[in-house]
Design a protein around this motif. Sequence first.
Motif, short mmCIF file in Angstrom:
data_model
loop_
_atom_site.label_atom_id
_atom_site.label_comp_id
_atom_site.label_asym_id
_atom_site.label_seq_id
_atom_site.Cartn_x
_atom_site.Cartn_y
_atom_site.Cartn_z
N GLY A 290 42.32 6.92 -76.19
CA GLY A 290 42.77 8.31 -76.30
C GLY A 290 44.20 8.36 -76.83
O GLY A 290 45.07 7.64 -76.35
N LEU B 262 48.85 7.04 -66.74
CA LEU B 262 47.60 7.79 -66.78
C LEU B 262 47.77 9.14 -66.08
O LEU B 262 48.77 9.38 -65.39
CB LEU B 262 46.48 6.99 -66.11
N ARG C 98 34.01 2.69 -72.12
CA ARG C 98 34.92 2.24 -73.17
C ARG C 98 34.58 0.82 -73.60
O ARG C 98 34.03 0.03 -72.85
CB ARG C 98 36.38 2.32 -72.70
N PRO D 108 39.90 10.85 -78.97
CA PRO D 108 39.53 10.04 -77.81
C PRO D 108 38.97 8.67 -78.17
O PRO D 108 38.64 7.90 -77.27
CB PRO D 108 38.45 10.90 -77.13
N TRP E 26 43.42 15.95 -80.34
CA TRP E 26 43.34 14.70 -79.58
C TRP E 26 42.20 13.85 -80.13
O TRP E 26 41.12 14.36 -80.45
CB TRP E 26 43.10 15.00 -78.10
N HIS F 294 34.36 4.85 -77.65
CA HIS F 294 35.73 4.97 -77.16
C HIS F 294 36.34 3.58 -77.06
O HIS F 294 36.15 2.86 -76.09
CB HIS F 294 35.73 5.68 -75.80
N TRP G 10 36.48 4.82 -63.91
CA TRP G 10 37.08 5.90 -64.70
C TRP G 10 37.96 6.78 -63.81
O TRP G 10 39.00 7.25 -64.23
CB TRP G 10 35.98 6.74 -65.35
N SER H 122 41.23 7.62 -65.98
CA SER H 122 41.63 6.68 -67.03
C SER H 122 41.80 7.39 -68.36
O SER H 122 41.16 7.06 -69.36
CB SER H 122 40.61 5.54 -67.16
N GLU H 123 42.65 8.40 -68.36
CA GLU H 123 43.03 9.14 -69.56
C GLU H 123 44.56 9.18 -69.59
O GLU H 123 45.20 9.47 -68.57
CB GLU H 123 42.47 10.57 -69.54
N TRP H 124 45.14 8.95 -70.76
CA TRP H 124 46.59 8.87 -70.86
C TRP H 124 47.25 10.23 -70.62
O TRP H 124 46.78 11.25 -71.10
CB TRP H 124 47.01 8.33 -72.23
N TYR I 104 32.08 16.37 -71.79
CA TYR I 104 33.09 15.39 -72.21
C TYR I 104 33.22 15.50 -73.72
O TYR I 104 32.35 15.10 -74.48
CB TYR I 104 32.69 13.97 -71.82
N TRP J 190 48.01 18.60 -71.68
CA TRP J 190 46.80 18.45 -70.87
C TRP J 190 46.99 19.16 -69.52
O TRP J 190 48.01 18.99 -68.86
CB TRP J 190 46.47 16.98 -70.66
#
Length: 788
Positions: free
Chosen positions: A64, A728, A554, A59, A57, A573, A654, A698-700, A678, A705
């Motif tokens: 990401g 997300l 970000r 980020p 992955w 990021h 986030w 806020s992570e795809w 992290y 995962w």
Amino acid sequence: MKKDLLALMLICLAVFFGAGSIVFEHAAPFRGDISLQFYPWKVFTQSMLSSGEIPYWNPYVYGGAPFLANIQSAVFYPFDLILFVFPMEWFFGLSLILHLLLASIGTYFFARICCVTPFPSIIASIAYGLNGFTMIHIPAGNHLTYAGAAWVPWMFWVTAGFILTKKSRLPWALGGAFITWMHFLCGHPQMTFYSMVFSFLFSLLLGFWMERRSSYFNPFIPLMRTAAWSSFLLLGIAMAGMQLIPTLEYFSHANRAGGLTLQAATEFSFAPHRLITLLCPEYYGTMIRGTHYDSFVYWSCAYAGAIIPFLALIVMFRAGKRYPMVAPLSAVAFLGLLLAWGRGNPVYAMIFQLPGFGHFRAPAKYIPYYLVCISVLGALGVEYLSNRVYIRQQKSACKLVKNSQTIISTILLGAFFIFFIQFGAPILSGLADKTMFNITLKISGVDSAIQQDGRIATNLNQLMIWEKAASLLRLAFILGASIAAYIIARRFTKSPRFVISLALGFILLLDLHYFGQNYLLASLQDVNVIRQSTIPTQGIGMIRPPRKTILPDRIMNRKDIDYPNVFMHWHLHNIAGYDPMSLSAYNQQIGLMEDWKGEYHDNIKLENFDHPVLDMLNVRYVLTLEELNSPAINLRYEGAEFRIYERLSRKRAWAVIKTPHNDGEWMSVDSAIKFTEYSPHRIAFKYVAEQPVEMRISEWDYPGWKAQATLMNHKTQMLPIEPSDEGLRCFKVPAGTTGIRVFYQAPRSGWILSCISGAFFALLLVLTLIRRNDRYLYILQWAFGRDY
């Protein structure tokens, strides 16, 4: 064997001569896609592998994105793994030389199996190893293009070996599986797909052609051989299962899953009107000098040297029956050129509908398949001319060339070396520049509105005349020198094949060297400058997190900063990026923000800096070159490289939650979160939930995962992840939770497929060695305690 070794030594010298600036000037290609995409990726890959982790992955781009699953990352490519031992600023210089050698040697072996003797095979090696297609892609930074093109002659070689051999075909079949494996891992899926298609067609065509020459023609024999050959190509793909399965998984979630339109897929075609560039490569100008007056989508090059097409035509029309490989090679070369036309080929619209073809852009990627075959045909032409000289010498027992011809040829060669090399090449390179001192020509082509301006139109006409005249004059010099070299070489009666091959090979090397040097030198950068590119610029420190346990805010860079991936060096990021593939959920959200209306974008250049999507992705900083005036942002830093603005939105978060009592509204809980880790594959934070909540971070969302909650009784509980409406990660947090861990768990199916396929390949290899050499049988017997 001595002749083969001498020929290979000469090929290596030719490649080092062509790429001498990399060896002696301590430089490396660092333009275009290399600086924007591949260099940051290779640095990231090296750092992750050196820390003992496979980079699944990334980020640092698109907020990401999958990394290993993106086949262009080429994480498992063996040559890249070897080059990671050296400093990264040397990487692309060493990789270029390695792949030029690989292409040249592969073409040499392919020419040898096509009944070409060692010294004429040097012609084919130089023609393909230093061809114009490779050279023009170096300044564009298309690293994967020339890496993929290097494996094309090896695919033709093993295919021809499998069809032509009269003994066991298993060694050639295993060689085909291995070459396919390497070809796929190098990171260019388009050329791997094309290579497999051309390998299938070449085996079928060659099989039928050779079978019809036999006494008993049976059409089922070539069909069965081609089917068996294709199965081993599929074995090579299966051996790359650790890359194949993640790639297929990513492809189903990527922006290109639905394929491309015909208009988008046929960009960068090789138009029929550019056939003249097979002899005059800069007939339409060159983008290196900014004098390319043809459309930008027709910038590709299929130049293999001015003499190669003529030599190929000689053997096609004069000795096609003498050399059985001429007809199959001619057919494949014509097919490769026809498919490269793209928009200029009316049949391409039907080919585009076939499975697999609609997902790739740039039909010009078919050019290497033309170049390999035409280079070998050129070598066969030298073989034919050398044989004619030898036969005439044997019959006449006297010299074939008169002294007057020798004198004239010597004068022609002298003129070539003095005027073309010392004066001609620089003059020809500067002719067009002198006519363009007062205008700027866009490489995207000539706009009709610009042509209406009389002064610019006049200069444009002068540019076109100079470019055409310079190209034709260059062609005349090279052909004259080649004819003169051939005439002089005929005087050597003892080794006409060696002398003729050496003379024509030297002219060809100079031709391709002085054509390619403009492109090579335009792409090189000093290694110290490359090393400096990874050092954080002033102002980055204020937004770079001091510790990994603090969640970084970000950033987004606007369209005027053309290096979004470079921020990977600084562990920032970014929600922008430069890559042909990205998650479809990401494209939907960014397209909503930027109002793309279904357009295809590979280089994400953002404009909007105040939008709910940016709040959802927790974007705090905006980097730009422009001066922005808006109440939604505040200037925090102004430097020579960029300005940094801070977004003042209070909705930025986030992590947000929903509870049964807040009417379905998302509420930020960033202030209640304390991060403990992290990293690219692991996120851990402390969060106390006294009641059940639904949390979105806020992570795809992406397969692999996982989420795990730590409860007050110190037990752990897995939390099913469901994608939110925006794409997300979203999961339900039970009451009594004290901490949450989100981590990536790689699927095992790819590794299982690789292990099974690799074990089958190894078993067949051992059986092949045993059959071909009794010594291996004795070793195997001794290993199992049966020493008799």
